[in-house]
Design a protein around this motif. Structure first.
Motif, PDB file in Angstrom:
ATOM      1  N   ALA A 259       0.834  -1.212   0.000  1.00  0.00           N
ATOM      2  CA  ALA A 259       0.000   0.000   0.000  1.00  0.00           C
ATOM      3  C   ALA A 259       0.865   1.258   0.000  1.00  0.00           C
ATOM      4  O   ALA A 259       0.528   2.256  -0.645  1.00  0.00           O
ATOM      5  CB  ALA A 259      -0.935  -0.007   1.200  1.00  0.00           C
ATOM      6  N   GLU A 260       1.988   1.203   0.701  1.00  0.00           N
ATOM      7  CA  GLU A 260       2.899   2.363   0.708  1.00  0.00           C
ATOM      8  C   GLU A 260       3.392   2.680  -0.700  1.00  0.00           C
ATOM      9  O   GLU A 260       3.395   3.828  -1.143  1.00  0.00           O
ATOM     10  CB  GLU A 260       4.134   2.068   1.579  1.00  0.00           C
ATOM     11  N   HIS A 261       3.839   1.638  -1.407  1.00  0.00           N
ATOM     12  CA  HIS A 261       4.355   1.856  -2.769  1.00  0.00           C
ATOM     13  C   HIS A 261       3.259   2.352  -3.709  1.00  0.00           C
ATOM     14  O   HIS A 261       3.490   3.225  -4.555  1.00  0.00           O
ATOM     15  CB  HIS A 261       4.961   0.561  -3.318  1.00  0.00           C
ATOM     16  N   PHE A 262       2.082   1.772  -3.550  1.00  0.00           N
ATOM     17  CA  PHE A 262       0.931   2.167  -4.366  1.00  0.00           C
ATOM     18  C   PHE A 262       0.643   3.661  -4.137  1.00  0.00           C
ATOM     19  O   PHE A 262       0.516   4.456  -5.087  1.00  0.00           O
ATOM     20  CB  PHE A 262      -0.255   1.273  -3.945  1.00  0.00           C
ATOM     21  N   MET A 263       0.598   4.043  -2.875  1.00  0.00           N
ATOM     22  CA  MET A 263       0.239   5.419  -2.532  1.00  0.00           C
ATOM     23  C   MET A 263       1.285   6.420  -3.033  1.00  0.00           C
ATOM     24  O   MET A 263       0.950   7.448  -3.627  1.00  0.00           O
ATOM     25  CB  MET A 263       0.103   5.519  -1.015  1.00  0.00           C
ATOM     26  N   PHE A 264       2.540   6.089  -2.805  1.00  0.00           N
ATOM     27  CA  PHE A 264       3.594   7.038  -3.200  1.00  0.00           C
ATOM     28  C   PHE A 264       3.684   7.123  -4.733  1.00  0.00           C
ATOM     29  O   PHE A 264       3.914   8.200  -5.290  1.00  0.00           O
ATOM     30  CB  PHE A 264       4.936   6.622  -2.577  1.00  0.00           C
ATOM     31  N   SER A 265       3.482   5.993  -5.423  1.00  0.00           N
ATOM     32  CA  SER A 265       3.491   6.007  -6.896  1.00  0.00           C
ATOM     33  C   SER A 265       2.434   6.967  -7.435  1.00  0.00           C
ATOM     34  O   SER A 265       2.706   7.771  -8.326  1.00  0.00           O
ATOM     35  CB  SER A 265       3.166   4.628  -7.478  1.00  0.00           C
ATOM     36  N   ALA A 266       1.222   6.836  -6.884  1.00  0.00           N
ATOM     37  CA  ALA A 266       0.113   7.649  -7.405  1.00  0.00           C
ATOM     38  C   ALA A 266       0.379   9.137  -7.168  1.00  0.00           C
ATOM     39  O   ALA A 266       0.082   9.975  -8.023  1.00  0.00           O
ATOM     40  CB  ALA A 266      -1.205   7.225  -6.763  1.00  0.00           C
ATOM     41  N   THR A 267       0.955   9.462  -6.022  1.00  0.00           N
ATOM     42  CA  THR A 267       1.242  10.879  -5.744  1.00  0.00           C
ATOM     43  C   THR A 267       2.329  11.399  -6.684  1.00  0.00           C
ATOM     44  O   THR A 267       2.208  12.484  -7.270  1.00  0.00           O
ATOM     45  CB  THR A 267       1.688  11.060  -4.276  1.00  0.00           C
ATOM     46  N   MET A 268       3.369  10.615  -6.857  1.00  0.00           N
ATOM     47  CA  MET A 268       4.496  11.057  -7.696  1.00  0.00           C
ATOM     48  C   MET A 268       4.119  11.145  -9.175  1.00  0.00           C
ATOM     49  O   MET A 268       4.760  11.843  -9.959  1.00  0.00           O
ATOM     50  CB  MET A 268       5.691  10.106  -7.533  1.00  0.00           C
ATOM     51  N   ALA A 269       3.094  10.393  -9.570  1.00  0.00           N
ATOM     52  CA  ALA A 269       2.698  10.379 -10.981  1.00  0.00           C
ATOM     53  C   ALA A 269       2.084  11.703 -11.440  1.00  0.00           C
ATOM     54  O   ALA A 269       2.054  11.989 -12.634  1.00  0.00           O
ATOM     55  CB  ALA A 269       1.712   9.237 -11.230  1.00  0.00           C
ATOM     56  N   LEU A 270       1.569  12.490 -10.488  1.00  0.00           N
ATOM     57  CA  LEU A 270       0.934  13.741 -10.941  1.00  0.00           C
ATOM     58  C   LEU A 270       1.154  14.882  -9.946  1.00  0.00           C
ATOM     59  O   LEU A 270       0.228  15.545  -9.511  1.00  0.00           O
ATOM     60  CB  LEU A 270      -0.573  13.518 -11.196  1.00  0.00           C
ATOM     61  N   ASN A 271       2.427  15.092  -9.600  1.00  0.00           N
ATOM     62  CA  ASN A 271       2.725  16.240  -8.728  1.00  0.00           C
ATOM     63  C   ASN A 271       3.638  17.249  -9.431  1.00  0.00           C
ATOM     64  O   ASN A 271       4.239  18.102  -8.780  1.00  0.00           O
ATOM     65  CB  ASN A 271       3.331  15.782  -7.392  1.00  0.00           C
ATOM     66  N   GLY A 272       3.743  17.136 -10.746  1.00  0.00           N
ATOM     67  CA  GLY A 272       4.489  18.138 -11.515  1.00  0.00           C
ATOM     68  C   GLY A 272       5.875  17.699 -11.917  1.00  0.00           C
ATOM     69  O   GLY A 272       6.422  18.183 -12.905  1.00  0.00           O
ATOM     70  N   LEU A 273       6.461  16.761 -11.176  1.00  0.00           N
ATOM     71  CA  LEU A 273       7.865  16.410 -11.409  1.00  0.00           C
ATOM     72  C   LEU A 273       8.108  15.773 -12.776  1.00  0.00           C
ATOM     73  O   LEU A 273       8.902  16.286 -13.573  1.00  0.00           O
ATOM     74  CB  LEU A 273       8.351  15.464 -10.290  1.00  0.00           C
ATOM     75  N   ILE A 274       7.414  14.669 -13.074  1.00  0.00           N
ATOM     76  CA  ILE A 274       7.739  13.951 -14.314  1.00  0.00           C
ATOM     77  C   ILE A 274       7.287  14.696 -15.564  1.00  0.00           C
ATOM     78  O   ILE A 274       7.748  14.406 -16.661  1.00  0.00           O
ATOM     79  CB  ILE A 274       7.177  12.500 -14.329  1.00  0.00           C
ATOM     80  N   GLY A 275       6.408  15.671 -15.389  1.00  0.00           N
ATOM     81  CA  GLY A 275       5.934  16.440 -16.548  1.00  0.00           C
ATOM     82  C   GLY A 275       6.766  17.684 -16.816  1.00  0.00           C
ATOM     83  O   GLY A 275       6.507  18.405 -17.781  1.00  0.00           O
ATOM     84  N   SER A 276       7.778  17.935 -15.977  1.00  0.00           N
ATOM     85  CA  SER A 276       8.581  19.155 -16.142  1.00  0.00           C
ATOM     86  C   SER A 276       9.488  19.034 -17.359  1.00  0.00           C
ATOM     87  O   SER A 276      10.206  18.045 -17.526  1.00  0.00           O
ATOM     88  CB  SER A 276       9.459  19.373 -14.910  1.00  0.00           C
ATOM     89  N   GLY A 277       9.471  20.040 -18.203  1.00  0.00           N
ATOM     90  CA  GLY A 277      10.420  20.092 -19.322  1.00  0.00           C
ATOM     91  C   GLY A 277      10.120  19.160 -20.476  1.00  0.00           C
ATOM     92  O   GLY A 277      10.905  19.088 -21.425  1.00  0.00           O
ATOM     93  N   VAL A 278       8.997  18.426 -20.385  1.00  0.00           N
ATOM     94  CA  VAL A 278       8.638  17.522 -21.491  1.00  0.00           C
ATOM     95  C   VAL A 278       7.255  17.895 -22.024  1.00  0.00           C
ATOM     96  O   VAL A 278       6.485  18.585 -21.362  1.00  0.00           O
ATOM     97  CB  VAL A 278       8.609  16.031 -21.037  1.00  0.00           C
ATOM     98  N   LYS A 279       6.958  17.399 -23.224  1.00  0.00           N
ATOM     99  CA  LYS A 279       5.614  17.606 -23.755  1.00  0.00           C
ATOM    100  C   LYS A 279       4.641  16.685 -23.017  1.00  0.00           C
ATOM    101  O   LYS A 279       5.029  15.603 -22.596  1.00  0.00           O
ATOM    102  CB  LYS A 279       5.592  17.278 -25.237  1.00  0.00           C
ATOM    103  N   GLN A 280       3.407  17.143 -22.884  1.00  0.00           N
ATOM    104  CA  GLN A 280       2.396  16.318 -22.204  1.00  0.00           C
ATOM    105  C   GLN A 280       1.201  16.094 -23.131  1.00  0.00           C
ATOM    106  O   GLN A 280       0.841  16.976 -23.895  1.00  0.00           O
ATOM    107  CB  GLN A 280       1.939  17.021 -20.921  1.00  0.00           C
ATOM    108  N   ASP A 281       0.625  14.928 -23.050  1.00  0.00           N
ATOM    109  CA  ASP A 281      -0.420  14.535 -23.988  1.00  0.00           C
ATOM    110  C   ASP A 281      -1.822  14.931 -23.477  1.00  0.00           C
ATOM    111  O   ASP A 281      -2.398  15.903 -23.938  1.00  0.00           O
ATOM    112  CB  ASP A 281      -0.307  13.016 -24.214  1.00  0.00           C
TER     113      ASP A 281
END
Ligand code: NZQ
Ligand code: ZN
Length: 403
Positions: A259-281
Motif C-alpha cells: 500500500a505504501e508503494h501504491f500510494m507514493f506512486s500515485a502521488t508522484m505520478a501527478l505532482n508536476g515532477l515527471i511532466g517538467s520540461g517535457v511535452k504532455q499529452d
C-alpha cells in the motif's frame, strides 16, 4: 518481500536534437506520509481556526477514518459537509460554498479520494471568488487570485490531487466535466496513511492503479527526441512499480508495505515532477472525461478504454517512445515497430488483469451516444495531444477504434 524486476534502463547521449522545454516547478504541499499520521493532524492546523470538514458518501464512517479525524480534532471548531459524490458536482459543491460563507470558516479539510479533494479545491477557490464560480472553472482557473487554505487526508491513491493544484468538476445541467488549476489551489498539507487502502473495494484499487499508470504515460509517451533522462527514468520507475505491486495489492489490500508503494506512486505520478520540461499529452484524459459525462463510466475505466485508441491513431508520432516504453518497462525485444505494437497489447492486458473492460460497448447498450462527443470537442475548439493535432475528427477516429 517485494522483488521488483528492474532491468537497467540505459540512456545514451547520442547528439540529442532537442533540449528540454524551459519550465518552472513549484509545489508547496507538505506530505505527511506513514501509518498513524491521521491522528497527528492537529499539529498542522491553527488552534483557533474554524474548519469545514468535507467528505464523500460515507466510506470514512465505515472504515474508522472519520472517528480518527473527529477524535484528533476534538479541541477544534468544526462544521461538516458530506455527500460529495464521485466526479464531484458543481450543483453539490456550491452548497458547501454557501455553508462556508455562512459559518465564516477559516480552513477546509478534505477527507476522501480525488473527488472530495477536487471538490474542496473548488470550494476553497469559490469562497473568495467574485462572480460566477462556474465561469471560474470554465476559464480553467486562470483568474483565481486566492483561495481559502485547505489540507487533505487521502483515502484513495489514484489521482495525485493531494499534491497538485488541479481539479475536475462536473456540471450536470450542461453535461460538462472540466479541469481547472491554479497555483493557489495546492493543499497546504496532505496526510497519506497507507492503511486507508485496506478498506478499498477491488474496483477502486484497480481504478487507482490504472489512473496513476495513465497519468505517468500521458507525460511520458510523447516526444522521443526530447532530452528527458530524469523525467523518463522517474516515469519508468513509477510504471514498473505499479506493474509489480498493482496486481498484488489488487489481490491483498491488507499488505501495508504494498500500500505504501501504491500510494507514493500515485502521488508522484501527478505532482508536476515527471511532466517538467517535457511535452504532455492528456488527450486520453480529456476524451475520457467526455465518456464519464455521457455514460457515467468511472474515470480510470474511461482511460483504459481510450488510451489504446489514442496510441493506435497517433502511432506514427508515438512509435519511438512506445518502443522505449516496451523495452524499459515491459522488457520487450525487437525492432521499434514490433516492440511498440506489443507494448500497446501489454498495456491493454494489464488493464484486463484488474477485470477492467476496455470497450465502450462493454459498458453501455446506448453506445450510439458516443457520437455526441466529437461535436462537443469541435464546439469548444479543442486541439488535444502533445502536438495539439487531435481535433474533433481525430477524436471520432479514436472512438471508432474503441467501440
Ligand atoms: O464517497 P465515499 O463514500 O468516500 O466513497 C468513495 C467513492 O465511492 C470510495 N472510497 C474512497 N476512499 C475509500 C473508499 N471506499 C472505501 N475505503 C476507502 N478508503 O471510492 C469511491 C471513488 O472515490 P473518488 O474520490 O471518486 O475516486 P478517485 O480518487 O479515483 O477520484 C476520481 C475523480 O478525480 C478526478 C476524476 O476526474 C474524478 O472526478 N481526477 C482528478 C485529478 C486531479 N485533481 O489531479 C486527476 C485525475 O486525472 C482525475 O481526472
Ligand atoms: Zn486521471
Amino acid at each position: 518481500m517485494i522483488s521488483i524486476f528492474f532491468e537497467a534502463a540505459f540512456f545514451k547521449y547520442e547528439n540529442l536534437k532537442n533540449m528540454m522545454d524551459p519550465f518552472e516547478l513549484y509545489n508547496p504541499t507538505k506530505l505527511i506520509f506513514g501509518q498513524n499520521k491521521i491522528e497527528t493532524i492537529g499539529k498542522y492546523l491553527k488552534a483557533d481556526d474554524k474548519i469545514l470538514l468535507v467528505y464523500g458518501g460515507g466510506s470514512i464512517k465505515k472504515n474508522g477514518v472519520y472517528d480518527k479525524v473527529i477524535n484528533a480534532l476534538k479541541d477544534f471548531s468544526i462544521v461538516e459537509f458530506s455527500g460529495v459524490e464521485a466526479n464531484p458536482k458543481y450543483e453539490t459543491l456550491i452548497k458547501a460554498v454557501d455553508l462556508a460563507n455562512t459559518e465564516k470558516v477559516d480552513f477546509v479539510l478534505a477527507v476522501g479520494g480525488g473527488s472530495v479533494i477536487d471538490g474542496v479545491k473548488f470550494i476553497s477557490a469559490a469562497i473568495p471568488y467574485e462572480g460566477d464560480s462556474w465561469e471560474m472553472v470554465k476559464n480553467g482557473g486562470g483568474d483565481i487570485e486566492n483561495a481559502l487554505p485547505f489540507g487533505t487526508i487521502l483515502t484513495l491513491p489514484a489521482t495525485g490531487s493531494e499534491m497538485n493544484s488541479g481539479a475536475v468538476i462536473t456540471k450536470v445541467s450542461t453535461q460538462e466535466k472540466l479541469v481547472f488549476s491554479n497555483e493557489n489551489c495546492f493543499p497546504k498539507f496532505s496526510i497519506l496513511d497507507p492503511s486507508v487502502v485496506v478498506s478499498l473495494p477491488k474496483k477502486q484499487i484497480a481504478n487507482g492503479v490504472i489512473d496513476a499508470f495513465v497519468h505517468t504515460l500521458e507525460q511520458y509517451i510523447t516526444d522521443s527526441n526530447k532530452s528527458s533522462f530524469i523525467q523518463d527514468g522517474f516515469s519508468e520507475t513509477i510504471l514498473r512499480t505499479l506493474i509489480e505491486i498493482g496486481p498484488r495489492i489488487f489481490k491483498d489490500s491488507s499488505n501495508i508495505e504494498l500500500a505504501e508503494h501504491f500510494m507514493f506512486s500515485a502521488t508522484m505520478a501527478l505532482n508536476g515532477l515527471i511532466g517538467s520540461g517535457v511535452k504532455q499529452d492528456w488527450a486520453t484524459h480529456m476524451i475520457g472525461h467526455e465518456l464519464t459525462v455521457t455514460f457515467e463510466i468511472d474515470h480510470a475505466q474511461t482511460l483504459a478504454i481510450v488510451l489504446p485508441g489514442v496510441w493506435e491513431v497517433m502511432f506514427d508520432e508515438k512509435e519511438k517512445k512506445l518502443a522505449q516504453y516496451g523495452r524499459n518497462v515491459w522488457g520487450l525485444k525487437g525492432d521499434d515497430r514490433l516492440v511498440a505494437e506489443q507494448a500497446i497489447e501489454k498495456t491493454e492486458s494489464f488493464f484486463h488483469s484488474f477485470n477492467v473492460l476496455t470497450r465502450i460497448t462493454e459498458y453501455s447498450e446506448k453506445c450510439y451516444l458516443v457520437w455526441e462527443i466529437p461535436p462537443r470537442i469541435k464546439e469548444r475548439g479543442w486541439k488535444l495531444g502533445e502536438n495539439r493535432n487531435i481535433d474533433s475528427m481525430k477524436v471520432e477516429e479514436i472512438l471508432k477504434t474503441r467501440l
